[in-house]
Design a protein around this motif. Structure first.
Motif, PDB file in Angstrom:
ATOM      1  N   CYS A 329       0.811  -1.222   0.000  1.00  0.00           N
ATOM      2  CA  CYS A 329       0.000   0.000   0.000  1.00  0.00           C
ATOM      3  C   CYS A 329       0.840   1.267   0.000  1.00  0.00           C
ATOM      4  N   CYS A 346       2.302  -4.768   7.827  1.00  0.00           N
ATOM      5  CA  CYS A 346       1.791  -3.418   7.607  1.00  0.00           C
ATOM      6  C   CYS A 346       0.569  -3.177   8.493  1.00  0.00           C
ATOM      7  N   CYS A 349      -2.668  -2.088   5.883  1.00  0.00           N
ATOM      8  CA  CYS A 349      -3.372  -3.014   5.013  1.00  0.00           C
ATOM      9  C   CYS A 349      -3.205  -4.462   5.442  1.00  0.00           C
ATOM     10  N   TYR A 351      -0.613  -6.337   5.189  1.00  0.00           N
ATOM     11  CA  TYR A 351       0.293  -7.086   4.318  1.00  0.00           C
ATOM     12  C   TYR A 351       1.449  -7.676   5.130  1.00  0.00           C
TER      13      TYR A 351
HETATM   14 ZN   LIG Z   1       0.375  -1.820   3.639  1.00  0.00          ZN
END
Ligand SMILES: [Zn+2]
Length: 402
Positions: A329, A346, A349, A351
């Motif tokens: 992101c 993350c 998001c 991730y």
């Molecule tokens: Zn992210």
């Protein structure tokens, strides 16, 4: 035209070695004579008196008084003048940089204790079967282990500290515009501490085990050397051993770097790497360690040469925060992630990715922004795209969070 150097092992006979070493000594003397003349001139009126014509005049003078200098091929002696001229150019360059306020030592060119190589800049040598014909030296057996391309320009003969001899032939190869066979394949490369490098497709390039072992052996030998009494026979032996090991490690490392660079250059038409800036190195301990330990800068150099010759593009991007940015992101984390934390997570998001793979993906993403697909042509090394607005994509995603 590009210059391509070929290094071949040579096996000079005892007599040829004597002649070569005598030439080395004479070249060393002429270098020091020229330097002392230049010093005198510099002290007298502060000028740089080492123009080519002036130096050639000095060489002629020295030759008239000392006939032994005629044993060296004359262009080889002149090449010593070229080497000194180069040393002076570097010196004046450093003086300029110092005046501009850089904190460096200008360092006047120094007298040499020994010369380790001689260069035939134009003529006086040739290849005849498996012999290297060298004027004033003889016909030296040479192992031509690879085919040469282009026109041979210069010959340098060199003795390495372990006692092996090499001939380095530099050839002029015409540059041709090539289409890279994997033009559309892209890769980002991140430097690591634990592994040599990490690719954005998840591949880890480890430091080879033999290299780690050889380095340990070298360190041990160096410790042993430091314990030997100065000037003793044992110290000399230990020093030779260190020299041999040092070369071996250097050769193994160079082999590893060449092969790794070759694989990357052949398989990917678009390669993204982190830019090395000296100022950044001091601040970024992670990178500086990687560079000293893993020969990253040499790797980069090899990679650029090989990629360009294969028709690929290599793009250098700014290295800051690649490991703290989410490659999915684009969010940049404020806090530094400790090195022990192998996985990047993350908070925006969700991730999750290996820390180094995430960094490599960021490197690739930055390169894509810098050189978008549409601007890529078949002469990629010459592409200099206009600087893009920094991080358009990232700015958008950060705003969304706010
Ligand atoms: Zn992210």
């Amino acid at each position: 035209m590009v210059l391509q150097a070929y290094k071949f092992r040579i096996y000079p006979s005892r007599k040829q070695k004597d002649r070569l070493l005598a030439s080395f000594d004479l070249c060393c003397s002429i270098y020091n004579i020229l330097l002392s003349r230049a010093l005198e001139a510099y002290e007298k009126d502060g000028t740089n008196l080492c123009g080519k014509a002036e130096m050639c005049r000095v060489i002629r003078e020295v030759k008239e008084e000392n006939p032994e200098f005629s044993e060296v091929y004359s262009q080889v002696l002149q090449n010593c003048a070229d080497r000194l001229a180069k040393a002076f150019n570097n010196f004046f360059g450093r003086v300029k940089r110092k005046k501009r306020g850089e904190h460096i030592n200008a360092g006047y060119p120094r007298f040499k204790k020994r010369v380790r190589s001689i260069t035939y800049p134009q003529s006086g040598f040739g290849i005849d079967g498996n012999k290297l014909k060298v004027s004033r030296i003889g016909r030296i057996p040479v192992v031509l282990h690879r085919e040469m391309e282009g026109r041979i320009k210069t010959l340098t003969i060199k003795r390495v500290p372990s006692g092996e001899w090499f001939a380095i032939l530099s050839c002029e190869v015409p540059t041709e515009v090539r289409e890279h066979p994997n033009r559309e394949k892209e890769i980002g490369i991140d430097v690591g501490i634990s592994s040599f490098a990490t690719l954005s497709d998840g591949t880890m390039v480890e430091n080879p085990r033999f290299l780690i072992k050889a380095e340990k052996r070298l360190k041990r030998a160096q410790r042993r050397l430091s314990r030997k009494k100065k000037g003793s026979k044992n110290r000399r032996k230990a020093r030779h051993k260190v020299a041999v090991l040092h070369e071996k490690v250097g050769n193994q490392r160079s082999d590893f770097l060449h092969k790794t660079a070759r694989i990357c250059a052949d398989n990917y038409g678009f390669i993204a790497v982190e830019e090395l800036n000296v100022k950044g190195l001091v601040r970024n301990r992670r990178l500086s360690k990687a560079i000293s330990d893993a020969g990253w800068s040499e790797f980069l150099h090899l990679l650029s040469c090989k990629a360009e010759r294969a028709g690929g593009t290599i793009v250098k991007v700014r290295p800051n925060n690649t490991s703290q940015t989410c490659s999915a992101c684009g969010r940049e984390l404020k806090e530094h992630i400790p090195l022990s934390n192998r996985v990047f997570r993350c908070p925006s998001c969700g991730y999750e990715e290996d820390r180094d793979v995430n960094a490599a993906k960021n490197v690739l993403e930055r390169a894509r922004e810098k050189v978008p697909w549409g601007t890529r042509e078949s002469t990629p090394s010459e592409i200099r795209p206009p600087p893009l607005e920094q991080n358009q994509r990232r700015a958008v995603s950060v705003n969304k969070e706010l």
